[in-house]
Design an enzyme around this catalytic site. Structure first.
Site, PDB file in Angstrom:
ATOM      1  N   HIS A 165       0.810  -1.222   0.000  1.00  0.00           N
ATOM      2  CA  HIS A 165       0.000   0.000   0.000  1.00  0.00           C
ATOM      3  C   HIS A 165       0.840   1.268   0.000  1.00  0.00           C
ATOM      4  O   HIS A 165       0.320   2.352  -0.270  1.00  0.00           O
ATOM      5  CB  HIS A 165      -0.992   0.000   1.172  1.00  0.00           C
ATOM      6  N   ASP A 195       0.306  -7.647   1.663  1.00  0.00           N
ATOM      7  CA  ASP A 195       0.725  -6.254   1.762  1.00  0.00           C
ATOM      8  C   ASP A 195       2.248  -6.113   1.715  1.00  0.00           C
ATOM      9  O   ASP A 195       2.830  -5.296   2.425  1.00  0.00           O
ATOM     10  CB  ASP A 195       0.167  -5.606   3.032  1.00  0.00           C
ATOM     11  N   GLY A 268       3.318   6.903   7.770  1.00  0.00           N
ATOM     12  CA  GLY A 268       4.697   7.012   7.306  1.00  0.00           C
ATOM     13  C   GLY A 268       5.580   5.893   7.811  1.00  0.00           C
ATOM     14  O   GLY A 268       6.621   5.590   7.237  1.00  0.00           O
ATOM     15  N   ASN A 269       5.161   5.230   8.918  1.00  0.00           N
ATOM     16  CA  ASN A 269       5.919   4.088   9.448  1.00  0.00           C
ATOM     17  C   ASN A 269       5.722   2.831   8.604  1.00  0.00           C
ATOM     18  O   ASN A 269       6.499   1.872   8.716  1.00  0.00           O
ATOM     19  CB  ASN A 269       5.497   3.768  10.878  1.00  0.00           C
ATOM     20  N   SER A 270       4.674   2.788   7.795  1.00  0.00           N
ATOM     21  CA  SER A 270       4.390   1.584   7.012  1.00  0.00           C
ATOM     22  C   SER A 270       5.582   1.172   6.168  1.00  0.00           C
ATOM     23  O   SER A 270       6.180   1.989   5.466  1.00  0.00           O
ATOM     24  CB  SER A 270       3.196   1.813   6.083  1.00  0.00           C
ATOM     25  N   VAL A 327     -12.011 -12.553 -12.683  1.00  0.00           N
ATOM     26  CA  VAL A 327     -12.979 -11.468 -12.742  1.00  0.00           C
ATOM     27  C   VAL A 327     -12.472 -10.296 -11.913  1.00  0.00           C
ATOM     28  O   VAL A 327     -11.611 -10.452 -11.051  1.00  0.00           O
ATOM     29  CB  VAL A 327     -14.368 -11.877 -12.192  1.00  0.00           C
ATOM     30  N   SER A 328     -13.021  -9.108 -12.181  1.00  0.00           N
ATOM     31  CA  SER A 328     -12.901  -7.967 -11.285  1.00  0.00           C
ATOM     32  C   SER A 328     -14.273  -7.710 -10.705  1.00  0.00           C
ATOM     33  O   SER A 328     -15.284  -7.795 -11.416  1.00  0.00           O
ATOM     34  CB  SER A 328     -12.405  -6.737 -12.034  1.00  0.00           C
TER      35      SER A 328
END
Length: 415
Positions: A165, A195, A268-270, A327-328
């Site tokens: 992300h 993630d 911001g730590n991600s 599919v979406s």
């Protein structure tokens, strides 16, 4: 369990934009199908917490950035491997630095290292990541969104792990090292389910983090988190303890098994590192509680999960074996807007995929997968995760007021 986990640390300001289509496959733009009679009134999906990004530079910045195309995924993976000179038959890239010579921690998690010692050891391995993305839509027409996050160096020659992300959708990715040097980065591969994303910079002599063993963590063990809170404070160190292990948390449509810790983390730590007191990387920070009454509730992806995914992203550009319906889909408010009802609706069918071969069409509503009712894209993804590419599943589907079942052979979700 109510979802109150703040997740998109790559952005710092709220936005009212709709959630884009999610899926099992791709996320294309689509035109609404002809109006159809509602099939069944299911309860609306809970609206997720939206986190937007800062709008930068107005029209002038747009002139500079609008001509930059999206260069991620497979192209980035090939470029990174070519610059490294890697051979797919060579056994892959070795991740992580050399183990510390410090006496290992005992059962109580205590080692010969102080917090100052650990900080000095690990800070050179944690980087600042900044991104820019050209967005079309809304009052501003086209504008530039900026994002900020963190990353951890895994190899001396520039492979860096971060969160999906943090870099998803970015037109440009820049990395700033602990010594202040800045590099352009290439996206090697990303995996939304865990993630995790891998990026690559053209540099040598970096200090890779030493990889620990997240399976050996104990509740109460002291840890340090290192990252870039608020997108401006790179190299920030906070301390805490392991609060719980194997937490099953739903974050932005993905159910993950995470480490809960009490080290303070902020937007911001991600993508930053969670380290034990031997200076070993034990987790990748990716979420915290969004409840205003909660304090010291942070989460991290176990390093044993992260390094497995990272290795596959480097070698393949994607995680192999993941199932895809082909599919979406959309649900919740987006489904209500375009189809007049909440539920899981198909907005595109991938040609040649399992869903296409089973006769599914745009506008079909998926009601269940192998008997498990699904009302949101999250529930569909969770139900699908129990199967592998090559398995056959039975979908109950509604089309223009008629119910039918479809046998779908799952494909492989790839780059």
């Amino acid at each position: 369990m109510e979802n109150k986990w703040e997740y998109d640390y790559s952005s710092l300001y709220t936005s009212g934009q709709n959630t884009p289509p999610q899926e099992p496959s791709a996320q294309p733009a689509f035109t609404p199908p002809p109006e159809q009679p509602p099939v069944q009134d299911m309860k609306p999906a809970r609206k997720k917490r939206g986190i937007g990004r800062r709008i930068l530079g107005g029209a002038l910045a747009l002139v500079v950035a609008a001509g930059v195309g999206f260069g991620g995924g497979w192209a980035g993976y090939m470029a990174a491997r070519q610059s490294l000179g890697a051979d797919s038959s060579s056994g892959g890239v070795v991740l992580g630095g050399s183990p510390s010579t410090v006496e290992p921690a005992g059962d109580n998690g205590v080692s010969a290292l102080s917090k100052v010692d650990v900080s000095n050891l690990v800070e050179p391995s944690v980087v600042v990541i900044t991104t820019e993305q050209v967005v079309t839509g809304g009052f501003f027409g086209q504008y530039v969104e900026s994002g900020a996050g963190s990353g951890v160096v895994l190899t001396q020659d520039g492979y860096i792990i971060t969160n999906n992300h943090v870099v998803t959708g970015a037109n440009t990715i820049k990395v700033t090292l602990h010594d202040g040097n800045e590099y352009d980065a290439t996206l090697v591969g990303a995996d939304s389910q865990t993630d995790i994303a891998m990026i690559k910079i053209n540099a040598t002599g970096l200090v890779p983090a030493v990889l620990g063993d997240s399976d050996s963590l104990a509740v109460g063990q002291e840890v340090l988190a290192v990252g870039n809170p608020l997108g401006t404070l790179g190299g920030t160190v906070t301390n805490g303890i392991i609060s719980a292990l194997n937490r099953s948390i739903s974050v932005e449509g993905q159910t993950m098994t995470l480490i809960q810790h009490s080290a303070q983390v902020s937007p911001g730590n991600s993508g930053g590192g969670l380290f034990n007191m031997n200076g070993e990387l034990v987790g990748i920070v990716n979420a915290k509680s969004g409840d205003s009454e909660a304090e010291g509730i942070g989460f991290a992806i176990p390093v044993n999960t992260a390094k497995t995914v990272a290795q596959q992203l480097i070698e393949n550009g994607y995680v192999s074996g993941r199932p895809a319906l082909g599919v979406s889909v959309v649900s919740g408010d987006v489904a209500q807007q375009y189809f007049g009802s909440t539920g899981v609706y198909i907005v595109e069918v991938t040609a040649g995929g399992g869903a296409a071969n089973a006769g599914l069409q745009q506008g079909d509503r998926i009601l269940s997968l192998n008997g498990t009712l699904v009302e949101t894209t999250t529930e569909l993804t969770d139900a699908l995760s129990a199967y592998s590419a090559g398995d056959t599943v039975e979908l109950q589907v509604a089309r223009q007021g008629q119910l039918f079942t479809a046998q779908v052979t799952l494909g492989e979700k790839n780059a």
